[in-house]
Scaffold this active site. Sequence first.
Site, PDB file in Angstrom:
ATOM      1  N   LYS A   1       2.147  -3.362   7.322  1.00  0.00           N
ATOM      2  CA  LYS A   1       2.289  -3.498   5.758  1.00  0.00           C
ATOM      3  C   LYS A   1       3.740  -3.084   5.363  1.00  0.00           C
ATOM      4  CE  LYS A   1      -0.030  -4.586   2.784  1.00  0.00           C
ATOM      5  NZ  LYS A   1      -0.554  -6.018   2.252  1.00  0.00           N
TER       6      LYS A   1
ATOM      7  N   TYR B   1      -1.950  -0.883  10.879  1.00  0.00           N
ATOM      8  CA  TYR B   1      -2.292  -1.528   9.748  1.00  0.00           C
ATOM      9  C   TYR B   1      -1.032  -1.078   8.840  1.00  0.00           C
ATOM     10  CZ  TYR B   1      -3.337  -1.766   4.831  1.00  0.00           C
ATOM     11  OH  TYR B   1      -3.428  -1.966   3.464  1.00  0.00           O
TER      12      TYR B   1
ATOM     13  N   THR C   1       0.789  -1.335   0.126  1.00  0.00           N
ATOM     14  CA  THR C   1       0.237   0.103   0.005  1.00  0.00           C
ATOM     15  C   THR C   1       0.850   1.100   0.057  1.00  0.00           C
ATOM     16  OG1 THR C   1      -1.369   1.188   1.353  1.00  0.00           O
ATOM     17  CG2 THR C   1       0.049  -0.228   2.627  1.00  0.00           C
ATOM     18  N   ASP C   2       0.200   2.446  -0.504  1.00  0.00           N
ATOM     19  CA  ASP C   2       1.066   3.569  -0.518  1.00  0.00           C
ATOM     20  C   ASP C   2       1.180   4.024   0.954  1.00  0.00           C
ATOM     21  OD1 ASP C   2      -1.570   4.096  -0.137  1.00  0.00           O
ATOM     22  OD2 ASP C   2      -1.797   5.899  -1.676  1.00  0.00           O
ATOM     23  N   GLU C   3       0.365   3.887   1.722  1.00  0.00           N
ATOM     24  CA  GLU C   3       0.287   4.217   3.434  1.00  0.00           C
ATOM     25  C   GLU C   3       1.468   3.857   3.851  1.00  0.00           C
ATOM     26  OE1 GLU C   3      -2.903   2.835   5.694  1.00  0.00           O
ATOM     27  OE2 GLU C   3      -4.478   3.448   3.876  1.00  0.00           O
TER      28      GLU C   3
HETATM   29  P1  NAD Z   1      -9.935  -7.509   2.025  1.00  0.00           P
HETATM   30  O1  NAD Z   1      -9.962  -6.947   3.375  1.00  0.00           O
HETATM   31  O2  NAD Z   1     -11.105  -6.981   1.112  1.00  0.00           O
HETATM   32  O3  NAD Z   1      -9.261  -8.971   1.612  1.00  0.00           O
HETATM   33  C1  NAD Z   1      -8.334  -9.775   2.213  1.00  0.00           C
HETATM   34  C2  NAD Z   1      -8.537 -11.022   2.019  1.00  0.00           C
HETATM   35  O4  NAD Z   1      -7.434 -11.756   2.722  1.00  0.00           O
HETATM   36  C3  NAD Z   1      -9.841 -11.982   2.413  1.00  0.00           C
HETATM   37  O5  NAD Z   1     -10.343 -12.486   1.745  1.00  0.00           O
HETATM   38  C4  NAD Z   1      -9.461 -12.556   3.851  1.00  0.00           C
HETATM   39  O6  NAD Z   1     -10.196 -13.687   4.076  1.00  0.00           O
HETATM   40  C5  NAD Z   1      -8.079 -12.890   3.493  1.00  0.00           C
HETATM   41  N1  NAD Z   1      -7.010 -13.099   4.599  1.00  0.00           N
HETATM   42  C6  NAD Z   1      -6.967 -12.203   5.958  1.00  0.00           C
HETATM   43  N2  NAD Z   1      -6.155 -12.964   6.511  1.00  0.00           N
HETATM   44  C7  NAD Z   1      -5.778 -14.103   6.202  1.00  0.00           C
HETATM   45  C8  NAD Z   1      -4.869 -15.044   6.459  1.00  0.00           C
HETATM   46  N3  NAD Z   1      -4.184 -15.062   7.516  1.00  0.00           N
HETATM   47  N4  NAD Z   1      -4.610 -16.129   5.782  1.00  0.00           N
HETATM   48  C9  NAD Z   1      -5.294 -16.309   4.527  1.00  0.00           C
HETATM   49  N5  NAD Z   1      -6.110 -15.201   4.098  1.00  0.00           N
HETATM   50  C10 NAD Z   1      -6.325 -14.334   4.720  1.00  0.00           C
HETATM   51  O7  NAD Z   1      -8.598  -6.677   1.412  1.00  0.00           O
HETATM   52  P2  NAD Z   1      -8.330  -5.895   0.097  1.00  0.00           P
HETATM   53  O8  NAD Z   1      -8.833  -4.396   0.196  1.00  0.00           O
HETATM   54  O9  NAD Z   1      -8.626  -6.631  -1.131  1.00  0.00           O
HETATM   55  O10 NAD Z   1      -6.863  -5.588  -0.030  1.00  0.00           O
HETATM   56  C11 NAD Z   1      -5.914  -6.655  -0.391  1.00  0.00           C
HETATM   57  C12 NAD Z   1      -4.361  -6.462  -0.556  1.00  0.00           C
HETATM   58  O11 NAD Z   1      -4.338  -5.216  -1.065  1.00  0.00           O
HETATM   59  C13 NAD Z   1      -4.090  -6.145   0.839  1.00  0.00           C
HETATM   60  O12 NAD Z   1      -2.793  -6.707   1.181  1.00  0.00           O
HETATM   61  C14 NAD Z   1      -3.953  -4.793   1.154  1.00  0.00           C
HETATM   62  O13 NAD Z   1      -3.197  -4.207   2.023  1.00  0.00           O
HETATM   63  C15 NAD Z   1      -3.699  -4.128  -0.201  1.00  0.00           C
HETATM   64  N6  NAD Z   1      -3.972  -2.813  -0.568  1.00  0.00           N
HETATM   65  C16 NAD Z   1      -5.296  -2.566  -0.718  1.00  0.00           C
HETATM   66  C17 NAD Z   1      -5.827  -1.345  -1.066  1.00  0.00           C
HETATM   67  C18 NAD Z   1      -7.085  -1.005  -0.892  1.00  0.00           C
HETATM   68  O14 NAD Z   1      -7.473   0.361  -1.259  1.00  0.00           O
HETATM   69  N7  NAD Z   1      -8.154  -1.568  -0.245  1.00  0.00           N
HETATM   70  C19 NAD Z   1      -4.940  -0.375  -1.604  1.00  0.00           C
HETATM   71  C20 NAD Z   1      -3.649  -0.812  -1.578  1.00  0.00           C
HETATM   72  C21 NAD Z   1      -3.068  -2.060  -1.340  1.00  0.00           C
HETATM   73  O1  DAU Z   2      -4.247   3.986   0.368  1.00  0.00           O
HETATM   74  C1  DAU Z   2      -4.303   2.677   0.424  1.00  0.00           C
HETATM   75  C2  DAU Z   2      -5.128   2.057   1.365  1.00  0.00           C
HETATM   76  O2  DAU Z   2      -6.572   2.710   1.166  1.00  0.00           O
HETATM   77  C3  DAU Z   2      -5.231   0.697   1.554  1.00  0.00           C
HETATM   78  O3  DAU Z   2      -3.907   0.118   2.126  1.00  0.00           O
HETATM   79  C4  DAU Z   2      -6.341   0.124   2.797  1.00  0.00           C
HETATM   80  O4  DAU Z   2      -6.360  -1.323   2.865  1.00  0.00           O
HETATM   81  C5  DAU Z   2      -7.559   0.744   2.267  1.00  0.00           C
HETATM   82  O5  DAU Z   2      -8.689   0.388   3.461  1.00  0.00           O
HETATM   83  C6  DAU Z   2      -7.341   2.167   2.184  1.00  0.00           C
HETATM   84  O6  DAU Z   2      -7.308   2.963   3.573  1.00  0.00           O
HETATM   85  P1  DAU Z   2      -8.049   4.114   3.957  1.00  0.00           P
HETATM   86  O7  DAU Z   2      -7.930   4.168   5.454  1.00  0.00           O
HETATM   87  O8  DAU Z   2      -7.911   5.238   2.900  1.00  0.00           O
HETATM   88  O9  DAU Z   2      -9.656   3.700   3.526  1.00  0.00           O
HETATM   89  P2  DAU Z   2     -11.005   3.826   4.165  1.00  0.00           P
HETATM   90  O10 DAU Z   2     -11.892   3.521   2.981  1.00  0.00           O
HETATM   91  O11 DAU Z   2     -11.111   3.294   5.436  1.00  0.00           O
HETATM   92  O12 DAU Z   2     -11.125   5.520   4.159  1.00  0.00           O
HETATM   93  C7  DAU Z   2     -10.872   6.335   3.215  1.00  0.00           C
HETATM   94  C8  DAU Z   2     -11.151   7.778   3.642  1.00  0.00           C
HETATM   95  O13 DAU Z   2     -12.351   8.167   4.080  1.00  0.00           O
HETATM   96  C9  DAU Z   2     -10.244   7.927   4.860  1.00  0.00           C
HETATM   97  O14 DAU Z   2      -9.751   9.564   4.767  1.00  0.00           O
HETATM   98  C10 DAU Z   2     -11.031   7.997   6.065  1.00  0.00           C
HETATM   99  C11 DAU Z   2     -12.444   8.352   5.395  1.00  0.00           C
HETATM  100  N1  DAU Z   2     -13.637   7.958   5.995  1.00  0.00           N
HETATM  101  C12 DAU Z   2     -13.740   6.412   6.203  1.00  0.00           C
HETATM  102  C13 DAU Z   2     -14.910   5.853   6.734  1.00  0.00           C
HETATM  103  C14 DAU Z   2     -15.007   4.326   6.695  1.00  0.00           C
HETATM  104  C15 DAU Z   2     -14.772   8.624   6.256  1.00  0.00           C
HETATM  105  O15 DAU Z   2     -14.483   9.856   6.387  1.00  0.00           O
HETATM  106  N2  DAU Z   2     -15.869   8.026   6.833  1.00  0.00           N
HETATM  107  C16 DAU Z   2     -16.102   6.575   6.728  1.00  0.00           C
HETATM  108  O16 DAU Z   2     -16.985   6.152   7.317  1.00  0.00           O
END
Ligand code: NAD
Ligand code: DAU
Length: 339
Positions: free
Chosen positions: A159, A155, A128-130
Amino acid sequence: MENRFEPKSIIVTGGAGFIGSNFAHWVIDNQPDVHVTVLDALTYAGNLDNLSGLPEDRFTFVHGNICDADLLDEIVPSSDAIVHFAAESHNDNSISDPAPFIRTNVEGTFQLLEAARKNGTRFHHVSTDEVYGDLALDDPVKFTEDSPYFPSSPYSSSKAASDMLVRAWNRTYGLDVTISNCSNNYGPRQHIEKFIPRQITNILCGIRPKLYGDGKNVRDWIHTEDHSSAVWEILTKGRSGETYLIGADGEKNNIDVLRAILDRMGKQSDDFDWVRDRPGHDRRYAIDSTKLQRELGWRPKHTDFSEGLDDTIAWYTDNESWWKDAKDAVEAKYAAQGQ
Ligand code: NAD
Ligand code: DAU
């Protein structure tokens, strides 16, 4: 550029989640010679429905934990690559209970790297960019592959730790690895704890959307299909040991995104509640994806956020059965946190 690596069989960890399942579908649809094995523990975030429709002769599901070394010993030897999406992925959860984040994101990545090392398996790590912390709102700078690591939350620090393990396994053991750090994904099948689907499903349920802090925090939105195509390019063409940032120039502040959702769903622009801010809330993320675009020729396809948002709203509207059962518990948890 020619593919340097042509896998016939890949393990996709976390493939029952939002982005991993999109990647599994993308590979099946776009790479006809590749077999996909999804390894997923089916936590609260995993959903087998996300994998429905995948063809039986090209897809295998393994229900298991990435921390289970014995299981990895069984399944890793027959695969050419591991594409590692599995993670605890939600910042707010990591603040209320960090322990699963350390187990899955750090210990789980370690176990996968060890299995890959024993078998000489190509390893792509989805991050992630975080890990880079945040940027100021008034600063034109964006994250690059050279940005220093400054993670803010349990989190993002878990990562960041996993990224460091991957780098060390490359340098010390010569494991063939790549890392991608992507910005915020949106699209169908994202868990309703996340910002965009939470607000859409709130409106569908007659609940007022919730905005943290002053609503000015900026996220750099990318459609999850563009994330999938970028991961494939990096897996097959990326240079070993390298990091690639994935982003699609989609910077928007939260209040603008929320107002776009309200407008599309027939609500007034002030039909929402301000709620308690997230502790340690990162201010702004922004990705410079020049390296990925120049070296590997990747380009995003979903460059119209409005269109992507319309499709996403339509998907949640049409697929209530996918999210409805989880809604009460998600909102109860947020309510207990004042959010
Ligand atoms: P998600 O929470 O939707 O899905 C995570 C999946 O991993 C689920 O299916 C869960 O059952 C599985 N899992 C969790 N723990 C596990 C374990 N111990 N063993 C096996 N499986 C397990 O997550 P997502 O949003 O699809 O993110 C996927 C990846 O992408 C993550 O590594 C996250 O850090 C990265 N990422 C997410 C975002 C975003 O915006 N959501 C952005 C950048 C990077
Ligand atoms: O940048 C990549 C990341 O993006 C991934 O690594 C994470 O897995 C993914 O969850 C996401 O993280 P954020 O914390 O940015 O996403 P989230 O959807 O939780 O929140 C997006 C923004 O919205 C953040 O600034 C918090 C705000 N927010 C979130 C929720 C759930 C609100 O204002 N209200 C809300 O109810």
